[in-house]
Design an enzyme around this catalytic site. Structure first.
Site, PDB file in Angstrom:
ATOM      1  N   GLU A  12       0.539  -1.204  -0.038  1.00 49.89           N
ATOM      2  CA  GLU A  12      -0.099   0.110   0.102  1.00 49.89           C
ATOM      3  C   GLU A  12       0.730   1.008   0.127  1.00 49.89           C
ATOM      4  O   GLU A  12       0.427   2.133  -0.294  1.00 49.89           O
ATOM      5  CB  GLU A  12      -0.807   0.100   1.064  1.00 49.89           C
ATOM      6  CG  GLU A  12      -1.824  -0.829   1.483  1.00 49.89           C
ATOM      7  CD  GLU A  12      -2.624  -1.317   2.539  1.00 49.89           C
ATOM      8  OE1 GLU A  12      -3.693  -1.879   2.581  1.00 49.89           O
ATOM      9  OE2 GLU A  12      -2.186  -0.925   3.479  1.00 49.89           O
ATOM     10  N   GLY A  82     -12.791  -4.226   4.403  1.00 39.52           N
ATOM     11  CA  GLY A  82     -13.665  -5.158   3.992  1.00 39.52           C
ATOM     12  C   GLY A  82     -14.961  -4.574   3.809  1.00 39.52           C
ATOM     13  O   GLY A  82     -15.310  -3.597   4.748  1.00 39.52           O
ATOM     14  N   MET A 197      -8.319  -2.215  10.259  1.00 38.85           N
ATOM     15  CA  MET A 197      -7.681  -2.344  11.636  1.00 38.85           C
ATOM     16  C   MET A 197      -7.054  -1.236  11.946  1.00 38.85           C
ATOM     17  O   MET A 197      -6.347  -1.180  13.218  1.00 38.85           O
ATOM     18  CB  MET A 197      -7.010  -3.516  11.389  1.00 38.85           C
ATOM     19  CG  MET A 197      -7.814  -4.826  10.984  1.00 38.85           C
ATOM     20  SD  MET A 197      -6.510  -6.192  10.698  1.00 38.85           S
ATOM     21  CE  MET A 197      -5.896  -6.517  12.347  1.00 38.85           C
ATOM     22  N   GLU A 198      -7.239  -0.029  11.570  1.00 38.32           N
ATOM     23  CA  GLU A 198      -6.361   1.227  12.173  1.00 38.32           C
ATOM     24  C   GLU A 198      -6.865   2.497  12.127  1.00 38.32           C
ATOM     25  O   GLU A 198      -6.593   3.427  13.189  1.00 38.32           O
ATOM     26  CB  GLU A 198      -5.024   1.299  11.007  1.00 38.32           C
ATOM     27  CG  GLU A 198      -4.172   0.100  11.065  1.00 38.32           C
ATOM     28  CD  GLU A 198      -4.586  -1.139   9.849  1.00 38.32           C
ATOM     29  OE1 GLU A 198      -5.411  -0.562   9.102  1.00 38.32           O
ATOM     30  OE2 GLU A 198      -4.125  -2.262  10.288  1.00 38.32           O
ATOM     31  N   ASP A 221     -12.266  -6.952  -0.137  1.00 36.45           N
ATOM     32  CA  ASP A 221     -13.063  -8.277   0.090  1.00 36.45           C
ATOM     33  C   ASP A 221     -14.498  -8.026   0.825  1.00 36.45           C
ATOM     34  O   ASP A 221     -14.772  -6.744   1.055  1.00 36.45           O
ATOM     35  CB  ASP A 221     -12.304  -9.085   1.208  1.00 36.45           C
ATOM     36  CG  ASP A 221     -11.965  -8.389   2.382  1.00 36.45           C
ATOM     37  OD1 ASP A 221     -12.847  -8.643   3.216  1.00 36.45           O
ATOM     38  OD2 ASP A 221     -11.032  -7.750   2.581  1.00 36.45           O
TER      39      ASP A 221
HETATM   40  N1  ADE Z   1      -8.612  -5.209   5.754  1.00 37.48           N
HETATM   41  C1  ADE Z   1      -9.117  -5.440   4.575  1.00 37.48           C
HETATM   42  N2  ADE Z   1     -10.211  -6.554   4.732  1.00 37.48           N
HETATM   43  C2  ADE Z   1     -10.441  -6.796   5.986  1.00 37.48           C
HETATM   44  C3  ADE Z   1     -11.187  -7.304   6.655  1.00 37.48           C
HETATM   45  N3  ADE Z   1     -12.309  -8.176   6.224  1.00 37.48           N
HETATM   46  N4  ADE Z   1     -11.343  -7.127   8.032  1.00 37.48           N
HETATM   47  C4  ADE Z   1     -10.521  -6.280   8.951  1.00 37.48           C
HETATM   48  N5  ADE Z   1      -9.487  -5.619   7.869  1.00 37.48           N
HETATM   49  C5  ADE Z   1      -9.652  -5.814   6.543  1.00 37.48           C
END
Ligand code: ADE
Length: 255
Positions: A12, A82, A197-198, A221
């Site tokens: 990234e 996600g 996550m950040e 995803d």
């Molecule tokens: N980053 C990308 N996809 C994710 C997911 N499914 N859960 C948490 N962080 C992500």
């Protein structure tokens, strides 16, 4: 005004780091707390680029260093997410208008998701930075993506005509990868568009230091049981182009 740019994963940020060192011969690298901070000009703007690593602690520590050691005045986080919203598809871009820590629960002392002693759960993103990112992302999706990523690669991930969304992004220290988890998050946080996550950790630190922030995420995803499979391939073949391309437009428009 120096801008701090963070990402959680190598792909990234690697394109941006390479562009900085290629074009700015005076760019430097400083290592602090196991992170390499790349300091220089990027597309005509003073920037500090750093691989923050994954998770809220890593993002928080890196954000404090950007602010205290490098004096950055604005922060942008770029990366993957996600998709949780019913209309957020792989290949879409989500820009936060606010962030929240979906795994923060200090009850009974504080309300669900509330950050202790800050009296809030949600942290609004800076409206001006967010608008600039939106303009850059819209231009990238319309004009650059078709030439930068070959059509068969996009088709492999089911990316046809990706959309841009603005709304709530939630962060937590776990990869979400099950339909049950998605259903529970949708119920608990109505309007949630994406998980990562950040972002909300960066937002909390920026709030505490009075620094404007924005978060831009490419949907890699659908946070369901296929999420683990899609993620690495999408990152390598597609998402790295998004980060570099959108930030190139964002920075060039500021010059
Ligand atoms: N980053 C990308 N996809 C994710 C997911 N499914 N859960 C948490 N962080 C992500």
């Amino acid at each position: 005004m120096t801008l701090g740019i963070l990402a959680a994963i190598h792909d990234e940020v690697d394109g941006l780091v390479a562009a900085m060192h290629h074009r700015d011969s005076r760019a430097t690298v400083q290592t602090i707390g196991m992170r390499e901070y790349h300091v220089g000009q990027l597309h005509g703007q003073p920037c500090v680029l750093v691989l923050a690593r994954m998770g809220k602690v890593a993002a928080s520590a890196t954000t404090v260093t950007l602010i205290r050691e490098f004096g950055v005045k604005e922060i942008v986080f770029t990366g993957l997410a996600g998709g949780i919203g019913p209309d957020t598809h792989v290949g879409d871009v989500v820009i936060a208008d606010r962030t929240i820590q979906h795994d923060l629960d200090a009850r009974p002392f504080f309300g669900r998701h509330e950050v202790p002693l800050l009296e809030r759960a949600e942290f609004p993103a800076d409206p001006a930075l967010t608008r600039e990112l939106e303009t850059a992302a819209a231009g990238f999706l319309r004009l650059d993506l078709p030439t930068e990523v070959p059509r068969p690669v996009l088709e492999r991930f089911g990316v046809a005509s990706p959309s841009l969304h603005r709304g709530m992004i939630a962060s937590g220290d776990q990869f979400i990868g099950s339909p049950d988890a998605v259903a529970e998050l949708r119920e608990r946080l109505p309007g949630l568009l994406a998980v990562e996550m950040e972002g909300a950790a960066v937002a909390q630190v920026c709030h505490e230091f009075g620094v404007p922030y924005a978060v831009m995420r490419t949907v890699s995803d659908r946070a369901d049981d296929t999420a683990h499979v899609d993620f690495p391939a999408f990152l390598k073949d597609v998402a790295s182009h998004y980060s570099s391309g959108i930030l190139r437009r964002f920075l060039a428009a500021r010059a």
